[in-house]
Design an enzyme around this catalytic site. Structure first.
Site, PDB file in Angstrom:
ATOM      1  N   SER A  45       0.808  -1.227   0.000  1.00 14.13           N
ATOM      2  CA  SER A  45       0.000   0.000   0.000  1.00 14.13           C
ATOM      3  C   SER A  45       0.835   1.268   0.000  1.00 14.13           C
ATOM      4  O   SER A  45       1.884   1.344   0.657  1.00 14.13           O
ATOM      5  CB  SER A  45      -0.872  -0.023   1.259  1.00 14.13           C
ATOM      6  OG  SER A  45      -1.408   1.250   1.493  1.00 14.13           O
ATOM      7  N   GLU A  74       0.112   3.685   1.676  1.00 12.17           N
ATOM      8  CA  GLU A  74       0.152   4.138   3.077  1.00 12.17           C
ATOM      9  C   GLU A  74       1.551   3.962   3.668  1.00 12.17           C
ATOM     10  O   GLU A  74       1.922   4.654   4.608  1.00 12.17           O
ATOM     11  CB  GLU A  74      -0.822   3.304   3.917  1.00 12.17           C
ATOM     12  CG  GLU A  74      -2.209   3.855   4.014  1.00 12.17           C
ATOM     13  CD  GLU A  74      -2.307   5.136   4.836  1.00 12.17           C
ATOM     14  OE1 GLU A  74      -1.894   5.129   6.008  1.00 12.17           O
ATOM     15  OE2 GLU A  74      -2.782   6.136   4.304  1.00 12.17           O
ATOM     16  N   TYR A  77      -1.755   0.184  10.693  1.00 10.67           N
ATOM     17  CA  TYR A  77      -2.001  -0.490   9.404  1.00 10.67           C
ATOM     18  C   TYR A  77      -0.764  -0.392   8.514  1.00 10.67           C
ATOM     19  O   TYR A  77      -0.298  -1.403   7.952  1.00 10.67           O
ATOM     20  CB  TYR A  77      -3.210   0.152   8.715  1.00 10.67           C
ATOM     21  CG  TYR A  77      -3.368  -0.226   7.256  1.00 10.67           C
ATOM     22  CD1 TYR A  77      -3.970  -1.425   6.887  1.00 10.67           C
ATOM     23  CD2 TYR A  77      -2.915   0.622   6.234  1.00 10.67           C
ATOM     24  CE1 TYR A  77      -4.121  -1.775   5.540  1.00 10.67           C
ATOM     25  CE2 TYR A  77      -3.061   0.283   4.895  1.00 10.67           C
ATOM     26  CZ  TYR A  77      -3.666  -0.916   4.554  1.00 10.67           C
ATOM     27  OH  TYR A  77      -3.799  -1.261   3.233  1.00 10.67           O
TER      28      TYR A  77
HETATM   29  P1  NAP Z   1     -11.443  -4.786   1.576  1.00  8.19           P
HETATM   30  O1  NAP Z   1     -12.576  -4.458   0.662  1.00  8.19           O
HETATM   31  O2  NAP Z   1     -11.446  -4.284   2.971  1.00  8.19           O
HETATM   32  O3  NAP Z   1     -11.315  -6.388   1.592  1.00  8.19           O
HETATM   33  C1  NAP Z   1     -10.525  -7.048   2.547  1.00  8.19           C
HETATM   34  C2  NAP Z   1     -10.713  -8.537   2.395  1.00  8.19           C
HETATM   35  O4  NAP Z   1      -9.914  -9.190   3.398  1.00  8.19           O
HETATM   36  C3  NAP Z   1     -12.160  -9.026   2.616  1.00  8.19           C
HETATM   37  O5  NAP Z   1     -12.440 -10.055   1.712  1.00  8.19           O
HETATM   38  C4  NAP Z   1     -12.107  -9.565   4.040  1.00  8.19           C
HETATM   39  O6  NAP Z   1     -13.071 -10.561   4.295  1.00  8.19           O
HETATM   40  C5  NAP Z   1     -10.717 -10.179   4.032  1.00  8.19           C
HETATM   41  N1  NAP Z   1     -10.221 -10.440   5.386  1.00  8.19           N
HETATM   42  C6  NAP Z   1     -10.118  -9.587   6.425  1.00  8.19           C
HETATM   43  N2  NAP Z   1      -9.599 -10.194   7.506  1.00  8.19           N
HETATM   44  C7  NAP Z   1      -9.385 -11.476   7.139  1.00  8.19           C
HETATM   45  C8  NAP Z   1      -8.868 -12.609   7.809  1.00  8.19           C
HETATM   46  N3  NAP Z   1      -8.488 -12.553   9.099  1.00  8.19           N
HETATM   47  N4  NAP Z   1      -8.771 -13.773   7.140  1.00  8.19           N
HETATM   48  C9  NAP Z   1      -9.168 -13.859   5.847  1.00  8.19           C
HETATM   49  N5  NAP Z   1      -9.681 -12.828   5.152  1.00  8.19           N
HETATM   50  C10 NAP Z   1      -9.781 -11.657   5.798  1.00  8.19           C
HETATM   51  O7  NAP Z   1     -10.064  -4.309   0.915  1.00  8.19           O
HETATM   52  P2  NAP Z   1      -9.721  -3.907  -0.601  1.00  8.19           P
HETATM   53  O8  NAP Z   1      -9.965  -2.453  -0.754  1.00  8.19           O
HETATM   54  O9  NAP Z   1     -10.331  -4.871  -1.513  1.00  8.19           O
HETATM   55  O10 NAP Z   1      -8.149  -4.079  -0.589  1.00  8.19           O
HETATM   56  C11 NAP Z   1      -7.546  -5.336  -0.908  1.00  8.19           C
HETATM   57  C12 NAP Z   1      -6.130  -5.354  -0.357  1.00  8.19           C
HETATM   58  O11 NAP Z   1      -5.363  -4.296  -0.941  1.00  8.19           O
HETATM   59  C13 NAP Z   1      -6.015  -5.158   1.133  1.00  8.19           C
HETATM   60  O12 NAP Z   1      -4.919  -5.928   1.572  1.00  8.19           O
HETATM   61  C14 NAP Z   1      -5.694  -3.680   1.295  1.00  8.19           C
HETATM   62  O13 NAP Z   1      -5.019  -3.448   2.498  1.00  8.19           O
HETATM   63  C15 NAP Z   1      -4.816  -3.467   0.078  1.00  8.19           C
HETATM   64  N6  NAP Z   1      -4.803  -2.123  -0.492  1.00  8.19           N
HETATM   65  C16 NAP Z   1      -5.995  -1.523  -0.816  1.00  8.19           C
HETATM   66  C17 NAP Z   1      -5.964  -0.283  -1.426  1.00  8.19           C
HETATM   67  C18 NAP Z   1      -7.243   0.406  -1.798  1.00  8.19           C
HETATM   68  O14 NAP Z   1      -7.190   1.628  -2.039  1.00  8.19           O
HETATM   69  N7  NAP Z   1      -8.356  -0.302  -1.921  1.00  8.19           N
HETATM   70  C19 NAP Z   1      -4.734   0.341  -1.708  1.00  8.19           C
HETATM   71  C20 NAP Z   1      -3.554  -0.322  -1.372  1.00  8.19           C
HETATM   72  C21 NAP Z   1      -3.595  -1.563  -0.780  1.00  8.19           C
HETATM   73  P3  NAP Z   1     -14.557 -10.198   4.817  1.00  8.19           P
HETATM   74  O15 NAP Z   1     -15.333  -9.865   3.582  1.00  8.19           O
HETATM   75  O16 NAP Z   1     -14.971 -11.449   5.477  1.00  8.19           O
HETATM   76  O17 NAP Z   1     -14.427  -9.019   5.739  1.00  8.19           O
HETATM   77  O1  G4F Z   2     -10.621   6.629   2.488  1.00  8.01           O
HETATM   78  P1  G4F Z   2      -9.651   6.520   3.595  1.00  8.01           P
HETATM   79  O2  G4F Z   2     -10.136   5.894   4.851  1.00  8.01           O
HETATM   80  O3  G4F Z   2      -8.402   5.774   2.983  1.00  8.01           O
HETATM   81  P2  G4F Z   2      -6.853   5.689   3.416  1.00  8.01           P
HETATM   82  O4  G4F Z   2      -6.679   5.950   4.857  1.00  8.01           O
HETATM   83  O5  G4F Z   2      -6.081   6.544   2.469  1.00  8.01           O
HETATM   84  O6  G4F Z   2      -6.543   4.147   3.163  1.00  8.01           O
HETATM   85  C1  G4F Z   2      -6.977   3.485   1.971  1.00  8.01           C
HETATM   86  O7  G4F Z   2      -5.975   3.596   0.988  1.00  8.01           O
HETATM   87  C2  G4F Z   2      -4.727   2.952   1.318  1.00  8.01           C
HETATM   88  C3  G4F Z   2      -3.776   3.203   0.145  1.00  8.01           C
HETATM   89  O8  G4F Z   2      -3.144   4.438   0.315  1.00  8.01           O
HETATM   90  C4  G4F Z   2      -5.000   1.476   1.527  1.00  8.01           C
HETATM   91  F1  G4F Z   2      -3.840   0.844   1.783  1.00  8.01           F
HETATM   92  C5  G4F Z   2      -5.981   1.290   2.678  1.00  8.01           C
HETATM   93  O9  G4F Z   2      -6.270  -0.106   2.817  1.00  8.01           O
HETATM   94  C6  G4F Z   2      -7.266   2.026   2.329  1.00  8.01           C
HETATM   95  O10 G4F Z   2      -7.858   1.395   1.228  1.00  8.01           O
HETATM   96  O11 G4F Z   2      -9.098   7.981   3.973  1.00  8.01           O
HETATM   97  C7  G4F Z   2      -8.554   8.842   3.004  1.00  8.01           C
HETATM   98  C8  G4F Z   2      -8.317  10.223   3.619  1.00  8.01           C
HETATM   99  C9  G4F Z   2      -7.567  10.204   4.947  1.00  8.01           C
HETATM  100  O12 G4F Z   2      -6.602  11.222   4.957  1.00  8.01           O
HETATM  101  C10 G4F Z   2      -8.627  10.518   5.993  1.00  8.01           C
HETATM  102  O13 G4F Z   2      -8.142  11.197   7.140  1.00  8.01           O
HETATM  103  O14 G4F Z   2      -9.591  10.803   3.902  1.00  8.01           O
HETATM  104  C11 G4F Z   2      -9.529  11.430   5.175  1.00  8.01           C
HETATM  105  N1  G4F Z   2     -10.873  11.546   5.714  1.00  8.01           N
HETATM  106  C12 G4F Z   2     -11.509  12.721   6.002  1.00  8.01           C
HETATM  107  N2  G4F Z   2     -12.711  12.481   6.538  1.00  8.01           N
HETATM  108  C13 G4F Z   2     -11.700  10.537   6.049  1.00  8.01           C
HETATM  109  C14 G4F Z   2     -12.857  11.129   6.571  1.00  8.01           C
HETATM  110  N3  G4F Z   2     -11.562   9.199   5.923  1.00  8.01           N
HETATM  111  C15 G4F Z   2     -12.601   8.414   6.326  1.00  8.01           C
HETATM  112  N4  G4F Z   2     -12.494   7.095   6.174  1.00  8.01           N
HETATM  113  N5  G4F Z   2     -13.751   8.958   6.868  1.00  8.01           N
HETATM  114  C16 G4F Z   2     -13.927  10.304   7.008  1.00  8.01           C
HETATM  115  O15 G4F Z   2     -14.953  10.780   7.497  1.00  8.01           O
END
Ligand code: NAP
Ligand code: G4F
Length: 324
Positions: free
Chosen positions: A124, A126, A147
């Protein structure tokens, strides 16, 4: 013979798009799902008869061993995680266990039971935390949340298995990517859902935290193509995947309300509860390497992403939506 893929996190946003992509490509797709009192397979309903679900949990080594033995995968995509940054301050130990150590467990299962399988780790942006923009594969990490700390551990575990055992293990360092399937707690979906609720008279306001944070937001459907490409390369490697543009939360808010013909200033209030102990100010990826080596670039522009998400939420709440 068809290739086989095992996806952890198949019920999540990315898992669902990746599973669709791999099914379309003719893979035998296995997905790891954890036992819940109410099954959470909504995002993969449309492909339910085309994937094989295996029960398991990233905190349970034996279930991962069995999943890898059963699937005998050519490719493993480790997408499962406790992925919500805000929750990681409330549940730091669980986040470390699932998001960090869980990666070592899946690597061990592969090493012992299917060592020639290629492995993709969902790393990520992050991990960059406060680093200067733009961030590339050579930017030093500065994690700002439990995280992100767990993801840095998982990143290096992946590199370490590559270097220690010669395994084909890769990190995709993905910047934020969103879609109508995004979890409702993440800011983009919280905003588009909030717009739709206000539009349909179901809410009067939207409470948010830090509006100044900037993110490089892309479309999840584009990003899963990069995951697949990363595992099709000759050699294992790590890649930044992003759009190369960053926008503030405030900009996302403004444009989302405008899509529904609303003035955001009338509805949005800041609420301390959504501020983080340490936030990440600006993430913007440099995708020079991905363009050159993978031939990957995102298709969906920022405005298109917002439009897609607002439209989906407006339709969800109102069958008679006037939104075109
Ligand atoms: P998500 O929608 O939160 O999906 C997370 C998945 O992990 C769900 O299927 C969840 O299952 C499963 N999970 C959670 N805890 C588990 C456990 N203990 N054992 C087995 N499965 C488990 O996340 P996403 O947005 O698709 O992201 C996919 C991956 O990319 C994650 O690793 C995230 O950290 C990473 N990532 C995401 C972003 C982004 O912007 N989306 C960016 C960079 C990296 P349940 O459905 O049962 O909860
Ligand atoms: O949407 P967010 O919660 O995503 P964040 O923290 O960037 O993390 C996501 O992206 C990562 C990749 O860079 C992934 F690895 C991670 O798993 C996840 O998918 O927050 C984005 C921004 C933050 O700066 C937060 O402080 O939005 C700001 N924010 C402002 N108000 C808020 C809110 N975030 C959330 N969730 N809720 C609010 O009300």
């Amino acid at each position: 013979m068809a290739k086989s893929a095992l996806i952890t996190g198949i019920t999540g946003q990315d898992g669902s798009y990746l599973a669709e992509l791999l099914v379309d490509k003719g893979y035998d797709v296995y997905g790891l799902v954890r036992r819940l009192s109410t099954p959470n397979t909504t995002r993969i309903e449309n492909i339910a008869d085309k994937v094989i679900l295996l029960e398991g949990d990233l905190t349970d080594q034996s279930s991962l061993n069995v999943a890898v033995q059963t699937a005998q995968p050519d490719e493993v995509y480790n997408l499962a995680a406790q992925s919500f940054v805000a929750t990681s301050w409330n549940q730091p130990v669980l986040t470390g266990d699932v998001t960090g150590l869980g990666t070592t467990r899946i690597l061990e299962a592969i090493r012992q039971f299917s060592p020639s399988a290629k492995m993709y780790q969902a790393s990520s942006s992050e991990m960059f935390g406060k680093a200067d923009v733009p961030q590339s594969e050579s930017t030093p990490f500065h994690p700002r949340s439990p995280y992100a700390v767990a993801k840095v551990y998982a990143y290096y575990a992946t590199v370490n298995y590559r270097e220690s055992y010669g395994m084909f293990c890769c990190n995709g360092i993905l910047f934020n990517h969103e879609s109508p399937r995004r979890g409702i707690e993440f800011v983009t979906r919280k905003i588009t859902d909030g717009v739709a609720r206000i539009y349909h008279g179901l809410s009067k306001e939207l409470r948010l935290g830090n509006l100044d944070a900037k993110r490089d937001w892309g479309f999840a459907g584009d990003y899963v193509k990069a995951m697949h490409l990363i595992l099709q390369q000759k050699d294992p490697d790590d890649f930044v995947i992003a759009t190369g543009e960053s926008h503030s939360v405030k900009e996302f808010v403004e444009l989302s309300f405008a899509e529904a013909g609303l003035d955001w200033k009338k509805y949005v209030t800041q609420d301390e509860r959504f501020m983080r102990p340490a936030d990440v100010p600006d993430l913007r990826g440099d995708i020079t390497k991905a363009k050159r080596k993978l031939g990957w670039e995102p298709d969906t522009k920022f405005n298109e992403l917002i439009r897609m998400m607002v439209k989906a939420d407006l339709e969800k709440y109102g069958k008679n939506s006037v939104f075109k």
